[in-house]
Design an enzyme around this catalytic site. Structure first.
Site, mmCIF file in Angstrom:
data_model
loop_
_atom_site.group_PDB
_atom_site.id
_atom_site.type_symbol
_atom_site.label_atom_id
_atom_site.label_comp_id
_atom_site.label_asym_id
_atom_site.label_seq_id
_atom_site.Cartn_x
_atom_site.Cartn_y
_atom_site.Cartn_z
ATOM 1 N N CYS A 75 0.985 -1.341 0.096
ATOM 2 C CA CYS A 75 0.023 -0.029 -0.037
ATOM 3 C C CYS A 75 0.852 1.262 0.254
ATOM 4 O O CYS A 75 1.446 1.690 0.994
ATOM 5 C CB CYS A 75 -0.969 0.017 1.269
ATOM 6 N N CYS A 110 -0.270 4.078 2.462
ATOM 7 C CA CYS A 110 0.089 4.004 3.798
ATOM 8 C C CYS A 110 1.388 4.046 4.183
ATOM 9 O O CYS A 110 1.712 4.833 4.975
ATOM 10 C CB CYS A 110 -0.669 2.485 4.223
ATOM 11 N N ASP A 111 2.276 3.124 3.496
ATOM 12 C CA ASP A 111 3.582 3.056 3.773
ATOM 13 C C ASP A 111 4.574 4.174 3.071
ATOM 14 O O ASP A 111 5.819 3.819 3.275
ATOM 15 C CB ASP A 111 4.063 1.629 3.634
#
Length: 530
Positions: free
Chosen positions: A346, A349-350
């Site tokens: 992701c 997200c990361d």
């Protein structure tokens, strides 16, 4: 810190604060500390129920703002500036600490209050992560209920030294009492099942007493939601069982092709879906995974049985499986070893955890090129590796990627191994498919974007026929090869894996299931009871 419109909106929310709340600030001389202090001053100015306290000795980690109920002794911390996706987490922390009712079932509140062991919870997040707020808010509610639970949200971008020291390469990452508790999205019920010994067994026992459904939907994504709504509107007993409500859509940041809605996000769409489903009295059961299914013709009571991994059994006259799909993995040496240690799925997200570092994206479809474009604004450099000789993404995305100086695209590249130092990713090897030469790239992060795998493993060995790719074979009515069992969405052989198509297929499968019900009598025991 807050503009006038946001202040007015927040002031209205803070009118729900019933008891005195303290904002305890422990600051240093950083720019982040200055912003936190400005935010705290804005909040305190909007409510007489909120007091501002400066205490630099209250925390060794700085800067941090703690939302404290001095009477109950509860505390919720925010290390870093809680804006972006986490601003809602801050607002809810203020409300719940200030006595505004927490929207949880009484049984869940009692379970949290009964936890008798101290829990020091640290949640490392990124402000661009759409998965993180659910985890932060779950633990924050626990902390607002039970003073033995101390929670701190930590913005990884503001505390890079801690991120490096703990080898954190995926968010959210949760530590309890100094030990890694879990990574990625997790619901409140999942958390309670892990911290409260015996909770899972108790839940399974309760589920075994559940009355049979007319329609049981397995999976809570768009297809499952649509199927449940269409079934419930027929006035029949409908249930949904799922690992989590929303499925893969919860991990989708931008949705711009959902007809009549110009733009939305996955979490917002899922919230609307869940609200719509529950409006019809559908019984929603989450944190449960299906293990297998037994044909009604092979059971004594003539109901189809869905066996769950928890050991519980749910029964239904008809079943609609809409278990969706998940990200496909590379299946190369090192991938699992360095999952969440540099291998990620992701970018939203990361991605911020790799600020200023070199990264790679595996896959040249729309998701891969979108990920590369997204990362390029954060990281030092992005290398896109595509197995085929051409990219499969839309031309407008390819043009955008080609225009960015820190994106390189390599085609005819087969990733062969993820490299690391035992702690985190250091690079990858790939084969040049033109020459068979093995080449190496040094980097810190690898984002895998190579398509989907149907979540149908639980059906292997059953009477439900699967395609060679593992997709459920369905007919024009959504029926499978098992009588009374239907399927819809990304888990099926229906082409074009799109949210709107999944919804339509869910409705169709539900209508197919209802047609089955009116043409087939209920099991005798149910008829006699009725």
């Amino acid at each position: 810190m807050l503009d006038q419109a946001m202040k007015q909106q927040l002031k209205a929310y803070l009118e729900n604060v019933k008891t005195q709340v303290q904002l305890v600030l422990s600051l240093d001389d950083s720019d982040t500390a200055s912003k936190i202090e400005s935010l705290a001053n804005d909040i305190a100015s909007l409510s007489s129920k909120i007091d501002l306290v400066r205490d630099d000795s209250a925390s060794t980690r700085k800067p941090v703002m703690r939302v404290v109920n001095p009477e109950k002794g509860t505390a919720i911390g925010f290390a870093g500036l809680p804006m972006g996706h986490e601003f809602t987490s801050l607002v809810l922390a203020l409300l719940h600490t200030g006595g505004h009712p927490i929207k949880l079932e009484a049984e869940t509140i009692e379970q949290i209050a009964a936890l008798n062991a101290p829990l020091d919870v640290e949640i490392f997040i990124s402000l661009s992560c759409q998965n993180c707020p659910e985890v932060v808010q779950a633990f924050n509610m626990m902390a607002a209920i039970n003073p033995l639970i101390n929670v701190t949200m930590i913005d990884g971008a503001a505390f890079q030294d801690e991120v490096k020291q703990r080898d954190i390469m995926a968010v959210p990452s949760v530590f309890i009492n100094g030990e890694l508790f879990g990574q990625g999205r997790m619901s409140l019920n999942e958390i309670l099942n892990k911290v409260d010994t015996g909770a899972a067994e108790k839940k399974a026992s309760q589920l075994n007493d559940t009355a049979p459904f007319d329609v049981l939907v397995v999976g809570g994504g768009p297809a499952g939601s649509s199927a449940a709504i269409y079934a419930a509107r027929k006035g029949i007993r409908t249930g949904v069982v799922a690992d989590r409500f929303g499925g893969q859509v919860m991990d989708t940041m931008a949705i711009e092709n959902f007809i009549s809605v110009k733009a939305t996000t996955g979490p917002k769409l899922v919230a609307s879906l869940e609200e719509h489903v529950k409006e019809y009295g559908v019984e929603v059961i989450t944190e449960q995974r299906a293990a297998t299914i037994i044909d009604a013709q092979d059971t004594e009571d003539r109901y189809t049985h869905v066996l769950l991994e928890s050991g519980a059994v749910l029964k239904a006259r008809s079943v609609i499986t809409s278990t969706g799909a998940r990200w496909r993995e590379m299946n190369v040496p090192g991938e699992q070893e360095y999952r969440n240690k540099g291998v990620a799925y992701c970018p939203h997200c990361d991605g911020p955890l790799f600020k200023g570092k070199r990264t790679a994206v595996i896959g040249g479809g729309n998701s891969g090129i979108e990920a590369a474009i997204d990362l390029a604004g954060i990281v030092e450099h992005v290398t896109v590796l595509e197995f085929a000789d051409t990219l499969r993404a839309d031309q407008v995305l390819i043009d955008k990627a080609n225009s960015m100086a820190n994106i390189d695209i390599i085609t005819m590249a087969q990733t062969t191994e993820v490299l690391g130092d035992g702690t985190c990713v250091t690079g990858l090897e790939y084969k040049d498919r033109n020459t068979d030469e093995i080449k190496r790239i040094e980097l810190a992060g690898i984002f895998v974007q190579i398509g989907l795998v149907p979540n149908s493993e639980w059906l292997k060995g059953t009477k439900v026929e699967l395609s060679p790719r593992g997709e459920i074979q369905v007919d024009a009515h959504g029926a499978t090869s098992m009588k009374g069992v239907f399927a819809a969405g990304d888990v099926t052989t229906v082409p074009y894996k799109q949210i709107i198509i999944a919804m339509g297929e869910g409705a169709k499968a539900s209508l197919g299931a209802f047609d089955f019900l009116i043409r087939n009598p209920a099991p005798v025991k149910q008829a006699e009871t009725a």
